[in-house]
Every structure is written in C-alpha cells, then in structure tokens.
Design a protein around this motif. Structure first.
Motif, PDB file in Angstrom:
ATOM      1  N   ASN A  50       0.823  -1.103   0.095  1.00 32.45           N
ATOM      2  CA  ASN A  50       0.120  -0.088   0.081  1.00 32.45           C
ATOM      3  C   ASN A  50       0.915   1.182   0.181  1.00 32.45           C
ATOM      4  O   ASN A  50       0.540   2.322  -0.662  1.00 32.45           O
ATOM      5  N   ILE A  51       1.822   1.171   0.782  1.00 34.41           N
ATOM      6  CA  ILE A  51       2.941   2.438   0.731  1.00 34.41           C
ATOM      7  C   ILE A  51       3.460   2.698  -0.456  1.00 34.41           C
ATOM      8  O   ILE A  51       3.511   3.872  -0.980  1.00 34.41           O
ATOM      9  N   LEU A  52       3.823   1.543  -1.081  1.00 34.10           N
ATOM     10  CA  LEU A  52       4.634   1.657  -2.526  1.00 34.10           C
ATOM     11  C   LEU A  52       3.399   2.331  -3.713  1.00 34.10           C
ATOM     12  O   LEU A  52       3.768   2.850  -4.258  1.00 34.10           O
ATOM     13  N   PHE A  53       2.360   1.477  -3.472  1.00 29.56           N
ATOM     14  CA  PHE A  53       1.399   2.102  -4.337  1.00 29.56           C
ATOM     15  C   PHE A  53       1.002   3.500  -4.274  1.00 29.56           C
ATOM     16  O   PHE A  53       0.609   4.169  -5.210  1.00 29.56           O
ATOM     17  N   GLY A  54       1.142   4.032  -3.061  1.00 30.04           N
ATOM     18  CA  GLY A  54       0.613   5.338  -2.711  1.00 30.04           C
ATOM     19  C   GLY A  54       1.717   6.302  -3.056  1.00 30.04           C
ATOM     20  O   GLY A  54       1.441   7.372  -3.730  1.00 30.04           O
ATOM     21  N   LEU A  55       2.908   5.871  -3.051  1.00 32.83           N
ATOM     22  CA  LEU A  55       3.998   6.667  -3.538  1.00 32.83           C
ATOM     23  C   LEU A  55       3.976   6.715  -5.321  1.00 32.83           C
ATOM     24  O   LEU A  55       4.347   7.631  -5.654  1.00 32.83           O
ATOM     25  N   LEU A  56       3.736   5.781  -5.813  1.00 29.35           N
ATOM     26  CA  LEU A  56       3.508   5.443  -7.145  1.00 29.35           C
ATOM     27  C   LEU A  56       2.534   6.595  -7.592  1.00 29.35           C
ATOM     28  O   LEU A  56       2.765   7.474  -8.496  1.00 29.35           O
ATOM     29  N   VAL A  57       1.365   6.449  -6.811  1.00 29.42           N
ATOM     30  CA  VAL A  57       0.077   7.505  -7.331  1.00 29.42           C
ATOM     31  C   VAL A  57       0.627   9.000  -7.213  1.00 29.42           C
ATOM     32  O   VAL A  57       0.273   9.605  -7.993  1.00 29.42           O
ATOM     33  N   GLY A  58       1.384   9.217  -6.030  1.00 24.79           N
ATOM     34  CA  GLY A  58       1.832  10.616  -5.622  1.00 24.79           C
ATOM     35  C   GLY A  58       2.565  11.020  -6.678  1.00 24.79           C
ATOM     36  O   GLY A  58       2.704  12.111  -7.144  1.00 24.79           O
TER      37      GLY A  58
END
Length: 233
Positions: A50-58
């Motif tokens: 989830n953290i990695l996906f959040g960074l990707l989206v950001g």
C-alpha cells in the motif's frame, strides 16, 4: 514444439507459470507479518504494498500537475508577460489574449489557486478597494450604534469573458520562473509514469524479500540470545 507452461507436469505438479503466480500471491499479496522486527502493523507485505502504491500514485499525480501547470496554465502566464500586461492599466481580457475558449484557464481563474498566485483581475482589485471603503464607513456607523451587526464581506465572482487580467510588475520574474515550460513535456510525463510503474514492481519484489531476510536474521539473533540466557540460568 514449445512446452505448455500452463499445463500440469506428468507428476501432477503445477506448471512453471502456475508456480510463478502462486509465488507472487503468497509473497506479495498475502498478509505476511515480519513479527521479529517489532514494526506492528507497518511490518506486513500488505502495508508495504500500500505504501509503495501510494508513492507511485503520488509521483504520477505530482508529475502531471507540474506539466499541466507549466504547459497549459503557463501558456496564459507567458502570454500576459509577452503582451506586457503588468499593471491594471495594461490588463487585457481573455478574448484579447486568445484564451477565451480555453476552459482550463477560465476555470483556474474562477476557482483555482495556481494562476491566481501571480495573475490579478483588475475588476476584482477595484471591487476589493471599494469594499474596504464601505467597511470603513460602516465601522464608523457601528461606533455610533453598537447594535448594528458586523460588516458582511461579499466575495467577488470573476467573469472570464468581461474582466481584465494582468501580472503585477513585482511578480514578473517569479511568474517567469514558476511557469517556464523548458524541461517539461507530455512525453517526459509519460516516461516518468513508465519508470514509476517499473520501479513500483521492482520494489514490490525486492523489499519484501529484504524484509523477510532481515526478519529471519533478527529472529535468529533472538533465538541465539535466548539460548544463551537459558544456559546461564
């Protein structure tokens, strides 16, 4: 003939493709907790994902906003500077600048904050000045009659078709720097998206493996330490 990677082997074992899918599901989509690291809810594959996906989206959103601001909204800023609209007297309407049909610019001037950080509306400035005068007069009346309610401000609604726009002289250089289009292209944005997606999947595989090794290492150290304590006691 190429081997069928989807079929079961002669011994009834999963094919290579099925084994890969099973490995990914077990290691990167299952809820695995690294209990020896003492990270609580942070120490799980689901949380890392989830953290990695959040960074990707950001990263993708930030890149899009940067390119959009500099290429789309920045075109309007650069036009104002080119036309030397640097004072209320030299302000111009959107139709005079060739932006009357640009919905993004119209909406940003009405509701957004990006353009409004450097662009001023002549009619809005005049309205604010007249409102301050009305406020001063009203406050004098309130001094004489304290029962009067407080002065109620009304917000000016920009009319993109009729109002005139300019960039104050003192904001000229900051506007040039902030909305410079050099180095920002939609092709570059696409490249950032591709790199971010690739990096996401690389880290999605690498980080859980590193966390697993570290968790096992910490667990081994704890087990060794516990064995020594038992011997000493």
């Amino acid at each position: 003939m190429l081997p069928n990677v989807f079929a079961l082997s002669a011994a009834g074992e999963p094919s290579f493709f099925e084994a890969v899918l099973e490995y990914i599901e077990e290691n990167y989509f299952a809820e695995v907790t690294y209990s020896n690291l003492g990270l609580g809810m942070l120490g799980s594959t689901a949380t890392l994902r989830n953290i990695l996906f959040g960074l990707l989206v950001g990263i993708v959103i930030a890149s899009f906003i940067m390119v959009f601001d500099k290429r789309v909204l920045g075109a309007f800023v650069r036009k104002l500077l080119k036309e030397e609209c640097l004072s209320p007297e030299s302000a111009k309407r959107l139709c005079q600048l060739g932006f009357a049909d640009k919905l993004t610019v119209r909406n940003s001037l009405r509701r957004g904050t990006t353009l409004r950080s450097v662009v001023r509306c002549r009619e809005e400035e005049e309205y604010k000045a007249s409102q301050e005068e009305r406020r001063a007069e009203y406050e004098k009346k309130r001094e004489e009659d304290p029962t009067l309610p407080p002065f109620k401000e009304t917000e000016y609604k920009i009319d993109p078709d009729e109002d005139h726009f300019y960039i104050p002289e003192e904001k000229k250089y900051s506007a040039e720097f902030r909305f410079e289009k050099k180095g920002t292209t939609w092709l570059g944005f696409a490249a950032v998206v591709v790199v971010a997606v690739v990096l996401f999947f690389v880290l999605l595989f690498v980080i859980p493996e590193l966390m697993k090794l570290l968790d096992e290492l910490v667990g081994g150290i704890k087990a060794t330490a516990g064995g020594r304590n038992n011997i000493l006691t």
